[in-house]
Design a protein around this motif. Structure first.
Motif, PDB file in Angstrom:
ATOM      1  N   GLU A  10       0.848  -1.190   0.000  1.00 55.45           N
ATOM      2  CA  GLU A  10       0.000   0.000   0.000  1.00 55.45           C
ATOM      3  C   GLU A  10       0.887   1.245   0.000  1.00 55.45           C
ATOM      4  O   GLU A  10       1.840   1.327   0.772  1.00 55.45           O
ATOM      5  CB  GLU A  10      -0.906   0.009   1.234  1.00 55.45           C
ATOM      6  CG  GLU A  10      -1.930  -1.090   1.226  1.00 55.45           C
ATOM      7  CD  GLU A  10      -2.866  -1.012   2.414  1.00 55.45           C
ATOM      8  OE1 GLU A  10      -3.060   0.094   2.968  1.00 55.45           O
ATOM      9  OE2 GLU A  10      -3.397  -2.063   2.790  1.00 55.45           O
ATOM     10  N   ASP A  12       2.324   5.132   0.529  1.00 51.49           N
ATOM     11  CA  ASP A  12       2.281   6.157   1.566  1.00 51.49           C
ATOM     12  C   ASP A  12       1.225   7.180   1.150  1.00 51.49           C
ATOM     13  O   ASP A  12       1.065   7.454  -0.042  1.00 51.49           O
ATOM     14  CB  ASP A  12       3.664   6.823   1.640  1.00 51.49           C
ATOM     15  CG  ASP A  12       3.782   7.788   2.795  1.00 51.49           C
ATOM     16  OD1 ASP A  12       4.123   7.330   3.882  1.00 51.49           O
ATOM     17  OD2 ASP A  12       3.546   8.993   2.591  1.00 51.49           O
ATOM     18  N   PRO A  13       0.471   7.756   2.093  1.00 46.57           N
ATOM     19  CA  PRO A  13      -0.549   8.740   1.726  1.00 46.57           C
ATOM     20  C   PRO A  13       0.003   9.943   0.947  1.00 46.57           C
ATOM     21  O   PRO A  13      -0.722  10.579   0.191  1.00 46.57           O
ATOM     22  CB  PRO A  13      -1.107   9.184   3.075  1.00 46.57           C
ATOM     23  CG  PRO A  13      -0.873   8.029   3.980  1.00 46.57           C
ATOM     24  CD  PRO A  13       0.426   7.433   3.523  1.00 46.57           C
ATOM     25  N   SER A  14       1.300  10.240   1.078  1.00 49.49           N
ATOM     26  CA  SER A  14       1.892  11.359   0.351  1.00 49.49           C
ATOM     27  C   SER A  14       1.809  11.175  -1.160  1.00 49.49           C
ATOM     28  O   SER A  14       1.806  12.143  -1.915  1.00 49.49           O
ATOM     29  CB  SER A  14       3.360  11.536   0.761  1.00 49.49           C
ATOM     30  OG  SER A  14       4.142  10.410   0.377  1.00 49.49           O
ATOM     31  N   LEU A  16      -0.695  10.343  -2.854  1.00 47.16           N
ATOM     32  CA  LEU A  16      -1.976  10.837  -3.354  1.00 47.16           C
ATOM     33  C   LEU A  16      -1.969  12.338  -3.638  1.00 47.16           C
ATOM     34  O   LEU A  16      -2.862  12.839  -4.302  1.00 47.16           O
ATOM     35  CB  LEU A  16      -3.083  10.500  -2.351  1.00 47.16           C
ATOM     36  CG  LEU A  16      -3.213   9.021  -1.985  1.00 47.16           C
ATOM     37  CD1 LEU A  16      -4.236   8.840  -0.877  1.00 47.16           C
ATOM     38  CD2 LEU A  16      -3.560   8.186  -3.201  1.00 47.16           C
ATOM     39  N   THR A  33       6.353   6.240  -2.242  1.00 45.84           N
ATOM     40  CA  THR A  33       6.269   7.438  -1.416  1.00 45.84           C
ATOM     41  C   THR A  33       6.676   8.663  -2.211  1.00 45.84           C
ATOM     42  O   THR A  33       7.267   8.548  -3.290  1.00 45.84           O
ATOM     43  CB  THR A  33       7.153   7.285  -0.147  1.00 45.84           C
ATOM     44  OG1 THR A  33       6.883   8.338   0.744  1.00 45.84           O
ATOM     45  CG2 THR A  33       8.628   7.240  -0.482  1.00 45.84           C
TER      46      THR A  33
END
Length: 66
Positions: A10, A12-14, A16, A33
């Motif tokens: 999955e 890293d939210p960065s 997105l 990432t």
């Protein structure tokens, strides 16, 4: 209580919030990432957390490339 670290598959939210050409693998776990450019980090947020806990929130990666 802490949130468990999601699987490395999955991103890293960065990821997105940054352009695709700034995405690269985390230096530790290989998770996608925001690695390059302004605001990028060689490590994802989960791998960077213990480093920041040890060295403080101002710790940054310094490139040794010439």
């Amino acid at each position: 209580m802490t949130t468990p670290v999601p699987p490395a598959a999955e991103p890293d939210p960065s990821v997105l919030t940054c352009p695709g050409d700034l995405i690269g693998p985390c230096a530790t776990c290989q998770r996608k990432t925001h690695k390059y450019g302004r605001g990028g980090s060689p490590s994802c947020q989960w791998c960077m957390k213990p480093v920041q806990e040890k060295w403080g929130p101002g710790v940054r990666h310094v490139s040794t490339r010439s």
